[in-house]
Design a protein around this motif. Structure first.
Motif, mmCIF file in Angstrom:
data_model
loop_
_atom_site.group_PDB
_atom_site.id
_atom_site.type_symbol
_atom_site.label_atom_id
_atom_site.label_comp_id
_atom_site.label_asym_id
_atom_site.label_seq_id
_atom_site.Cartn_x
_atom_site.Cartn_y
_atom_site.Cartn_z
ATOM 1 N N UNK A 76 0.864 -1.185 0.000
ATOM 2 C CA UNK A 76 0.000 0.000 0.000
ATOM 3 C C UNK A 76 0.899 1.233 0.000
ATOM 4 N N UNK A 77 0.343 2.356 -0.389
ATOM 5 C CA UNK A 77 1.156 3.576 -0.406
ATOM 6 C C UNK A 77 1.655 3.924 0.992
ATOM 7 N N UNK A 78 0.869 3.648 2.028
ATOM 8 C CA UNK A 78 1.303 3.894 3.398
ATOM 9 C C UNK A 78 2.470 3.014 3.804
ATOM 10 N N UNK A 79 2.417 1.750 3.415
ATOM 11 C CA UNK A 79 3.529 0.836 3.708
ATOM 12 C C UNK A 79 4.792 1.289 2.984
ATOM 13 N N UNK A 80 4.651 1.696 1.735
ATOM 14 C CA UNK A 80 5.801 2.166 0.954
ATOM 15 C C UNK A 80 6.384 3.436 1.569
#
Length: 69
Positions: free
Chosen positions: A49-53
């Motif tokens: 996810x963009x948050x994980x990245x």
């Protein structure tokens, strides 16, 4: 999530130079980021996810992953 990699714009870091042993990244629709092995472009890709990245890249740039902690 299944992604058709022909629709992605894969790139590698400018720090990679001309080497062939790199990871490639693609920003995929719906806020996902794909990561794959540049030696196997038709193989599987990991999806984040963009948050994980964002958390991963913040850790890299912040030194959390350089082994000094």
């Amino acid at each position: 999530m299944t992604v058709d990699s022909t629709e992605c714009r894969w790139f590698k870091s400018s720090y990679s130079g001309t080497g062939s042993q790199c990871v490639e990244v693609a920003f995929v629709a719906a806020g996902w980021v794909g990561v794959r092995d540049s030696k196997n472009p038709t193989g599987p890709a990991l999806m984040f996810s963009s948050g994980e990245w964002d958390a991963f890249t913040a850790g890299v740039f912040g030194g959390a992953l350089d082994g000094s902690e």
